[in-house]
Design a protein around this motif. Sequence first.
Motif, PDB file in Angstrom:
ATOM      1  N   ALA A 175       0.832  -1.203   0.000  1.00  0.00           N
ATOM      2  CA  ALA A 175       0.000   0.000   0.000  1.00  0.00           C
ATOM      3  C   ALA A 175       0.865   1.251   0.000  1.00  0.00           C
ATOM      4  O   ALA A 175       0.603   2.215  -0.740  1.00  0.00           O
ATOM      5  CB  ALA A 175      -0.925  -0.007   1.217  1.00  0.00           C
ATOM      6  N   GLN A 176       1.883   1.264   0.846  1.00  0.00           N
ATOM      7  CA  GLN A 176       2.755   2.431   0.928  1.00  0.00           C
ATOM      8  C   GLN A 176       3.408   2.729  -0.414  1.00  0.00           C
ATOM      9  O   GLN A 176       3.549   3.903  -0.801  1.00  0.00           O
ATOM     10  CB  GLN A 176       3.813   2.197   2.007  1.00  0.00           C
ATOM     11  CG  GLN A 176       4.628   3.427   2.378  1.00  0.00           C
ATOM     12  CD  GLN A 176       5.816   3.659   1.461  1.00  0.00           C
ATOM     13  OE1 GLN A 176       6.332   2.726   0.837  1.00  0.00           O
ATOM     14  NE2 GLN A 176       6.276   4.907   1.377  1.00  0.00           N
ATOM     15  N   LEU A 233      -1.911   0.363   9.921  1.00  0.00           N
ATOM     16  CA  LEU A 233      -2.934   1.215   9.326  1.00  0.00           C
ATOM     17  C   LEU A 233      -2.769   2.658   9.797  1.00  0.00           C
ATOM     18  O   LEU A 233      -2.869   3.602   8.996  1.00  0.00           O
ATOM     19  CB  LEU A 233      -4.326   0.698   9.677  1.00  0.00           C
ATOM     20  CG  LEU A 233      -5.507   1.516   9.145  1.00  0.00           C
ATOM     21  CD1 LEU A 233      -5.451   1.657   7.631  1.00  0.00           C
ATOM     22  CD2 LEU A 233      -6.829   0.877   9.575  1.00  0.00           C
ATOM     23  N   ALA A 234      -2.498   2.842  11.075  1.00  0.00           N
ATOM     24  CA  ALA A 234      -2.293   4.196  11.594  1.00  0.00           C
ATOM     25  C   ALA A 234      -1.092   4.863  10.933  1.00  0.00           C
ATOM     26  O   ALA A 234      -1.121   6.072  10.628  1.00  0.00           O
ATOM     27  CB  ALA A 234      -2.102   4.148  13.107  1.00  0.00           C
ATOM     28  N   ASP A 259      -4.756   6.283  -4.914  1.00  0.00           N
ATOM     29  CA  ASP A 259      -5.660   6.039  -3.797  1.00  0.00           C
ATOM     30  C   ASP A 259      -5.664   4.542  -3.523  1.00  0.00           C
ATOM     31  O   ASP A 259      -5.647   3.733  -4.465  1.00  0.00           O
ATOM     32  CB  ASP A 259      -7.069   6.508  -4.132  1.00  0.00           C
ATOM     33  CG  ASP A 259      -7.253   8.000  -3.932  1.00  0.00           C
ATOM     34  OD1 ASP A 259      -7.893   8.383  -2.954  1.00  0.00           O
ATOM     35  OD2 ASP A 259      -6.720   8.773  -4.757  1.00  0.00           O
ATOM     36  N   VAL A 260      -5.701   4.180  -2.241  1.00  0.00           N
ATOM     37  CA  VAL A 260      -5.655   2.765  -1.866  1.00  0.00           C
ATOM     38  C   VAL A 260      -6.753   2.466  -0.846  1.00  0.00           C
ATOM     39  O   VAL A 260      -6.878   3.165   0.164  1.00  0.00           O
ATOM     40  CB  VAL A 260      -4.285   2.380  -1.278  1.00  0.00           C
ATOM     41  CG1 VAL A 260      -4.287   0.918  -0.824  1.00  0.00           C
ATOM     42  CG2 VAL A 260      -3.171   2.604  -2.306  1.00  0.00           C
ATOM     43  N   GLU A 290      -1.400   8.307   8.822  1.00  0.00           N
ATOM     44  CA  GLU A 290      -0.636   9.484   9.235  1.00  0.00           C
ATOM     45  C   GLU A 290       0.209  10.014   8.088  1.00  0.00           C
ATOM     46  O   GLU A 290       0.346  11.229   7.907  1.00  0.00           O
ATOM     47  CB  GLU A 290       0.259   9.133  10.422  1.00  0.00           C
ATOM     48  CG  GLU A 290       1.089  10.307  10.924  1.00  0.00           C
ATOM     49  CD  GLU A 290       1.959   9.940  12.111  1.00  0.00           C
ATOM     50  OE1 GLU A 290       2.732  10.809  12.559  1.00  0.00           O
ATOM     51  OE2 GLU A 290       1.873   8.787  12.587  1.00  0.00           O
ATOM     52  N   ALA A 291       0.765   9.113   7.281  1.00  0.00           N
ATOM     53  CA  ALA A 291       1.661   9.524   6.201  1.00  0.00           C
ATOM     54  C   ALA A 291       0.911  10.005   4.963  1.00  0.00           C
ATOM     55  O   ALA A 291       1.376  10.926   4.275  1.00  0.00           O
ATOM     56  CB  ALA A 291       2.586   8.369   5.829  1.00  0.00           C
ATOM     57  N   TYR A 292      -0.271   9.420   4.678  1.00  0.00           N
ATOM     58  CA  TYR A 292      -0.914   9.687   3.388  1.00  0.00           C
ATOM     59  C   TYR A 292      -2.347  10.201   3.500  1.00  0.00           C
ATOM     60  O   TYR A 292      -2.987  10.463   2.478  1.00  0.00           O
ATOM     61  CB  TYR A 292      -0.857   8.430   2.513  1.00  0.00           C
ATOM     62  CG  TYR A 292       0.566   8.031   2.224  1.00  0.00           C
ATOM     63  CD1 TYR A 292       1.318   8.711   1.271  1.00  0.00           C
ATOM     64  CD2 TYR A 292       1.172   6.995   2.928  1.00  0.00           C
ATOM     65  CE1 TYR A 292       2.635   8.364   1.013  1.00  0.00           C
ATOM     66  CE2 TYR A 292       2.491   6.637   2.673  1.00  0.00           C
ATOM     67  CZ  TYR A 292       3.218   7.321   1.718  1.00  0.00           C
ATOM     68  OH  TYR A 292       4.526   6.988   1.475  1.00  0.00           O
ATOM     69  N   GLY A 293      -2.843  10.331   4.697  1.00  0.00           N
ATOM     70  CA  GLY A 293      -4.102  11.018   4.933  1.00  0.00           C
ATOM     71  C   GLY A 293      -5.276  10.494   4.133  1.00  0.00           C
ATOM     72  O   GLY A 293      -5.598   9.295   4.155  1.00  0.00           O
ATOM     73  N   ALA A 294      -5.917  11.388   3.391  1.00  0.00           N
ATOM     74  CA  ALA A 294      -7.200  11.099   2.755  1.00  0.00           C
ATOM     75  C   ALA A 294      -7.101  10.107   1.612  1.00  0.00           C
ATOM     76  O   ALA A 294      -8.131   9.606   1.146  1.00  0.00           O
ATOM     77  CB  ALA A 294      -7.835  12.396   2.254  1.00  0.00           C
TER      78      ALA A 294
END
Length: 358
Positions: free
Chosen positions: A25-26, A50-51, A34-35, A55-59
């Motif tokens: 995902a990252q 998941l957190a 978008d993922v 935190e890194a990629y937001g919306a």
Amino acid sequence: MTAISGKARPIVISGGSGFIGCNLAQSYLAAGEDVVILDNLSRPGVDRNLAWLREAYGARVHPLVADIRDLRAIEPALADAKAVFHLAAQTAVTTSLRQPFEDFEVNARGTLNVLEAVRRGGRWVPVIFASTNKVYGALEDLEMVALEDRYVPAAEDVRRHGIGEERPLSFCTPYGCSKGVADQYVLDYAASYGIPTAVLRMSCIYGPRQFGTEDQGWVAHFLIRALSGAPISIFGDGKQVRDVLHVADAVAAYRALLERIPQVNGQTFNLGGGVENAVSLRMVLEEIRDITGRDPAVEWNDWRPGDQHYFVADTRRLQRQLGWKANTGWRDGLRQLAKWLREERGLGRTTQQERLTA
């Protein structure tokens, strides 16, 4: 699940909060995709992954807390997918032996649900499936030579290249059966319904964001136990050999499959570190001794059912068709993982040797 703005079609990753899933995902999030993270968050530690992503990629991270055993719950996540990576699974042989019905429901029925959700959507959506080397069984017919610290195959071709995809399937243990059934369903949905699919039969993947346990993720588990000063359980004699692969190289293979899905549709590929990264448990223990500066405590136990004395993936098909190769050597990879475990989880102390080689 958070709404996806505009007309963006997301990458959907089932098990996207897991070890391989969150790294995959990252990589797509970093590339601007978008993922959708489809995960039931049942495994300890994955909520932290998941957190980390949010935190890194937001919306652009779209969590859907749902179980692949619930077809109605997962269908919305797959309705507008650009592609689906199906990694959600019950991953431990030991758990499958204790709970074969649950193992089947997650791995076999859950995979069929993912495939059906895609089929009902009526669009050409690629599905890449995370399978396992356990579909080849215990490999008991392979003659082994026992060296001081490892097993090696007597057959020269296997010794030079590993186990290829032409190896007959031989499901054993409920886990091998459920993953094998899923593996074959994924391939058949390409043949029967025209859904573009591909399968990666994985060996041992390791790296950052792995929370290994005694039953699954043994490389990380060994390091976690050693850095914590706790004993490591070895089942068998410790000479069993696996080809370990850094997660960054695994992610590269998954991405390459999707990029070339028209060419690899309906095919299987063995994914591991190959003969260059083939190590026994005893060899890994020795390397951990060098990393930590002390001998890890070891508790010896009987062999477990279905445990292969040797599995090394022949990755030449991946190399030929996709130009893929493993880039991270296992010694460097172990040190990288140890560094992450220290920084992320505060385990152990950095040795002078590791500071010099970091």
